[in-house]
Design an enzyme around this catalytic site. Structure first.
Site, PDB file in Angstrom:
ATOM      1  N   THR A 172      36.411  54.034  18.255  1.00 27.99           N
ATOM      2  CA  THR A 172      35.813  54.062  19.586  1.00 27.99           C
ATOM      3  C   THR A 172      34.788  52.952  19.766  1.00 27.99           C
ATOM      4  OG1 THR A 172      36.113  56.465  19.665  1.00 27.99           O
ATOM      5  CG2 THR A 172      34.590  55.503  21.264  1.00 27.99           C
ATOM      6  N   VAL A 226      30.000  48.436  15.542  1.00 24.77           N
ATOM      7  CA  VAL A 226      28.600  48.064  15.386  1.00 24.77           C
ATOM      8  C   VAL A 226      28.536  46.752  14.621  1.00 24.77           C
ATOM      9  CG1 VAL A 226      26.344  48.723  14.470  1.00 24.77           C
ATOM     10  CG2 VAL A 226      27.877  50.474  15.388  1.00 24.77           C
ATOM     11  N   ASP A 273      34.950  52.579   6.261  1.00 28.53           N
ATOM     12  CA  ASP A 273      33.685  53.144   6.724  1.00 28.53           C
ATOM     13  C   ASP A 273      33.133  54.156   5.731  1.00 28.53           C
ATOM     14  OD1 ASP A 273      35.867  54.826   7.254  1.00 28.53           O
ATOM     15  OD2 ASP A 273      34.984  55.642   9.087  1.00 28.53           O
ATOM     16  N   ASP A 297      29.595  61.713   8.823  1.00 28.26           N
ATOM     17  CA  ASP A 297      29.683  60.657   9.832  1.00 28.26           C
ATOM     18  C   ASP A 297      30.384  61.217  11.070  1.00 28.26           C
ATOM     19  OD1 ASP A 297      29.965  58.361  11.333  1.00 28.26           O
ATOM     20  OD2 ASP A 297      30.756  57.149   9.696  1.00 28.26           O
ATOM     21  N   THR A 329      33.422  79.262  31.607  1.00 30.30           N
ATOM     22  CA  THR A 329      34.369  78.435  30.868  1.00 30.30           C
ATOM     23  C   THR A 329      33.676  77.267  30.169  1.00 30.30           C
ATOM     24  OG1 THR A 329      36.144  79.009  32.414  1.00 30.30           O
ATOM     25  CG2 THR A 329      36.465  77.045  31.063  1.00 30.30           C
TER      26      THR A 329
END
Length: 255
Positions: free
Chosen positions: A10, A13, A109, A129, A183
């Site tokens: 997503t 960095v 990662d 993470d 909900t």
């Protein structure tokens, strides 16, 4: 100077280091740069703001779990930095033993996370993470023992929204009670509180299995949703992965 990069599904960095410390870091949406020129255009303002010239970058070290962007990163390194990328992998010449059958399957990662945790906490550490996937990594006596992978909070929400036609998209936050009255609250209880208890339960079993009181460190963009509501975490370090990539470069004496 060293350019560091943590390329996630997503977000990505990027950080600048003098070889000793991370001096600055920036977060980009991974899908925004599909070519080397787009990446340069996104990074240039950050370099200017921190008074760093691209010509001052001597090394580029990256941990990527997104193979399709790697060629663009490699072209960027050659075209704009006049160098090549050192990719983070579970190498045998690191200060960690990879006690799993196939170290090549360990995400870059996760390699960086345990290196960052090892540098600060020593031979025993659990890193959680919170990203597109939530990973739990266990370092015991400087051996990477493996861990667990769970759906990330937003990943779980989007999957629920896609598969259940009547369920709405909601803002995720920790609910006050374990029983939702509408909900939206039902979804928050299931996803946020449920994920919290899943992580706490897994870590409790890990502690019991190894007979070790591991310090537990949280990192990742969604960690704030759970970190403040759980007592299992020693610290929230949003830059742990980038710091681990820097450790990787230090161990291999890059830069």
């Amino acid at each position: 100077m060293i350019l560091l990069a943590d390329i996630g599904n997503t977000h990505s960095v990027f950080g600048i280091s003098d070889g000793k410390d991370v001096l600055a870091s920036w977060r980009l949406t991974t899908g925004k740069y599909e070519t080397e020129d787009e990446l340069f255009a996104h990074l240039a303002p950050f370099f200017e703001r921190n008074e760093v010239d691209f010509g001052h970058i001597e090394s580029f070290v990256a941990a990527s779990v997104v193979p399709y962007v790697n060629p663009s990163l490699e072209r960027f390194a050659v075209k704009y930095l006049n160098t090549h990328i050192l990719w983070v992998t579970a190498r045998t010449d690191l200060p960690i033993v990879w006690n799993v059958p196939t170290p090549s399957q360990i995400g870059a990662d996760r390699v960086a996370n345990v290196l960052g945790g090892w540098e600060k906490y020593g031979e025993n550490i659990i890193v959680v993470d919170f990203g597109t996937a939530i990973t739990i990594d266990v370092l015991h006596q400087s051996k990477f023992e493996g861990g667990a992978i769970l759906p990330g909070l937003m990943t779980a929400l989007h999957a629920l929204f896609r598969k259940a036609a009547k369920l709405p998209q909601v803002e995720l936050e920790m609910p006050c009670k374990p029983v939702g009255k509408d909900t939206d609250e039902n979804i928050r209880v299931g996803i946020v509180m449920g994920t919290r208890y899943a992580i706490e339960g897994i870590i409790a079993e890990i502690q019991k299995t190894y007979g070790t009181n591991f310090p537990v460190v949280a990192t990742g963009g969604e960690a704030f949703l759970i970190f403040e509501h759980s007592e299992i975490f020693e610290e929230f370090d949003p830059d742990l992965t980038i710091k681990g990539i820097l450790v990787y470069s230090k161990v291999l004496r890059i830069g």
